[in-house]
Write an enzyme that holds these catalytic residues in place. Sequence first.
Site, PDB file in Angstrom:
ATOM      1  CB  THR A 182       5.669   0.990  -0.683  1.00 13.32           C
ATOM      2  OG1 THR A 182       6.297  -0.275  -0.575  1.00 13.32           O
ATOM      3  CG2 THR A 182       4.381   0.863  -1.448  1.00 13.32           C
TER       4      THR A 182
ATOM      5  CG  ASN B  22      10.328  -5.304  -1.159  1.00 14.08           C
ATOM      6  OD1 ASN B  22       9.519  -4.926  -0.318  1.00 14.08           O
ATOM      7  ND2 ASN B  22      11.131  -6.332  -0.950  1.00 14.08           N
TER       8      ASN B  22
ATOM      9  N   GLY C 176       4.886   1.687   3.815  1.00 13.23           N
ATOM     10  CA  GLY C 176       5.189   1.323   5.204  1.00 13.23           C
ATOM     11  C   GLY C 176       5.184  -0.161   5.501  1.00 13.23           C
ATOM     12  N   GLY C 177       5.297  -1.050   4.460  1.00 16.37           N
ATOM     13  CA  GLY C 177       5.293  -2.478   4.754  1.00 16.37           C
ATOM     14  C   GLY C 177       4.039  -2.822   5.554  1.00 16.37           C
TER      15      GLY C 177
ATOM     16  CB  SER D   9       1.427  -7.079  -1.250  1.00 14.27           C
ATOM     17  OG  SER D   9       1.437  -5.683  -1.077  1.00 14.27           O
ATOM     18  CB  SER D  10       1.317  -4.962   3.854  1.00 11.11           C
ATOM     19  OG  SER D  10       1.707  -6.097   4.560  1.00 11.11           O
TER      20      SER D  10
ATOM     21  CG  ASP E  41       7.229  -8.253  -0.142  1.00 14.37           C
ATOM     22  OD1 ASP E  41       7.924  -8.017   0.852  1.00 14.37           O
ATOM     23  OD2 ASP E  41       6.554  -7.380  -0.715  1.00 14.37           O
TER      24      ASP E  41
ATOM     25  CB  THR F 231       6.290  -1.219  -3.778  1.00 12.06           C
ATOM     26  OG1 THR F 231       7.419  -1.345  -2.936  1.00 12.06           O
ATOM     27  CG2 THR F 231       5.845  -2.598  -4.220  1.00 12.06           C
TER      28      THR F 231
ATOM     29  NE  ARG G 251       3.247  -8.189  -4.388  1.00  8.67           N
ATOM     30  CZ  ARG G 251       3.991  -7.515  -3.514  1.00  8.67           C
ATOM     31  NH1 ARG G 251       4.305  -6.244  -3.720  1.00  8.67           N
ATOM     32  NH2 ARG G 251       4.411  -8.088  -2.422  1.00  8.67           N
TER      33      ARG G 251
HETATM   34  N1  GLY Z   1       6.727  -4.692  -0.755  1.00 10.64           N
HETATM   35  C1  GLY Z   1       5.797  -4.110   0.130  1.00 10.64           C
HETATM   36  C2  GLY Z   1       4.440  -4.712   0.059  1.00 10.64           C
HETATM   37  O1  GLY Z   1       4.079  -5.202  -0.986  1.00 10.64           O
HETATM   38  O2  GLY Z   1       3.716  -4.711   1.028  1.00 10.64           O
END
Ligand code: GLY
Length: 565
Positions: free
Chosen positions: A381, A401, A471-472, A450-451, A421, A399, A107
């Site tokens: 992503t 983002n 998909g966030g 993050s998701s 984020d 990603t 990340r």
């Molecule tokens: N930027 C999307 C995530 O990290 O969930």
Amino acid sequence: MAMELARARAARPWALFVTFLLSVFFVAGCGGRTRWPAHAVPGGVATPEYHATSEAVKVLRDGGNAIDAAVCAGFVLAVTHPIAGNLGGGGFMLVHTAQEDAVIDAREVAPRAARPNMYLDERGDPIPDASLIGPRATGVPGSVAGYLVAHERFGKLPRERLLEPAIRLAAKGFVVDSALAAQLRKYRDHLARFPETAQVYLPGGKPPMKGETLRQPGLARVLRAIALDGAKGFYYGWFAEELQRVASKYGARLTIGDLATYQPKMREPLRGQYGGATVLTMPPPSSGGVVLLQMLGMMEMAQWEAMRPTQRLHFLAEAGRRSFADRSLYFGDPDFVRVPVAELLDRAYVRERLATIDLGRATPSSAVSGGLSSGAESEETCHFSILDAHGNAVSCTTTLNGAFGCGLAVSGVLLNNEMDDFTTKPGMPNQFGLIQSAKNEIRPGKRPLSSMTPTILLENGKPRLLVGSPGGPTIISTVCQVIGRHIGLGQDLREAVSAPRIHHQWSPDVVLYERLTDSQKDALLALGHTLRKKDGPMGDVQAVARQGNATVAVSDPRGRGASAP
Ligand code: GLY
């Protein structure tokens, strides 16, 4: 079966010729619908783009393992899937081998000059677009370091071999397909913001059309430096200097020091159970794994699989509502704040949350404790899943983002806008009308929440399903529904991936949906839900499963991906 095929071929040479022609036809086929014959793939590969899948298959055929193939695919995606594939972003790679399960957390981190109020004006209000556009929105990229650590730790083939396809595709170019042409058209204004980017993606002032060749010589040079010098080729030397220079030209302090100190982290995957399988998934700084395991836990305890189809939809919305309420309150970078993972996954706690679900009525989110609202991660992503013939498995989500990141490319390397984020201002609605927690506020060196939810399910210690999606926040619901359908309901993987999806994230209090029938919508409305149709598809799942003795790979029909076999 394989032996029968081999015998048949020996007896009839013309059959071999026909098979060869068919293989060429299938493999050279048609973008998102490309299929590889099973005998041509020692494992299973699903990525969001044809060249990445094709090159990953070649790595497996050359004796590379799933991690080699994943590293190769990751670098190729930076070239051929620029909307989300990247060198200038970050991601999470979940690895399973016979010896160990591991997460490589690559990340992005906030640069050293970052401050909690850096996107606020003098009145303390969020500055529009400040955390989205240009290099002030950029976190220190992690993907390159992540791929290289994965390769050093688990790979077999030489680094140069794994980077060669990406270098070739960047230097010689590749033919733009209709999906990429449409993406470049759609984001034309974003790509035109910075001349450094426009010269790559808008040659002659316009986006390349389908059938034209896109060449990226600057990116090829960076990839060559990585092939030659490893992480030093990206995090030190001429590229680091160029990144610092261009970022500073646009008012950002993203420095050589930031790059030189970036480190991916090895983390323990989260472990849970669903449908008799062990679920390995992503720990914080992603919220994905905890929310996923909470939802699967509630589903299993409530025997979701035995419910009527409309009741299942209602239950998913209610489980999502409760888990996302927790997500908003408790999550941030675990190296900076305490995230109560064990408490949130405790079976007694999950049962307590489940007990508040009314199967006959939607619970208003205002009546569900959980405090603050979820973040609004962008949806651009990408995910890929790779299984090799020896049972090594990789599930990787990466990603920039936003689509094409912050819009600035340095030597062809698109930079992320992952700083968005983070929480811009705790306790105050952001530009999307959402409120976020102080646990996720900006600090130098911190990872934004993050998701992303790369996930692997094991049965008897062996990979059963590899799955993930962009998909966030909808990533988590997407992964949950594919697992629920394939493992819980026993649906064929292709059916499970194709099926319409829904999403509830506590706030706003709506069920987001893709394709529901009128009677499904009526039933949810009658239960008290508010429905909102999603603009565009939900997710782009790339999944690989073992079904009986066969390996099945599936690319979501919603995207431009390619799966093999
Ligand atoms: N930027 C999307 C995530 O990290 O969930």
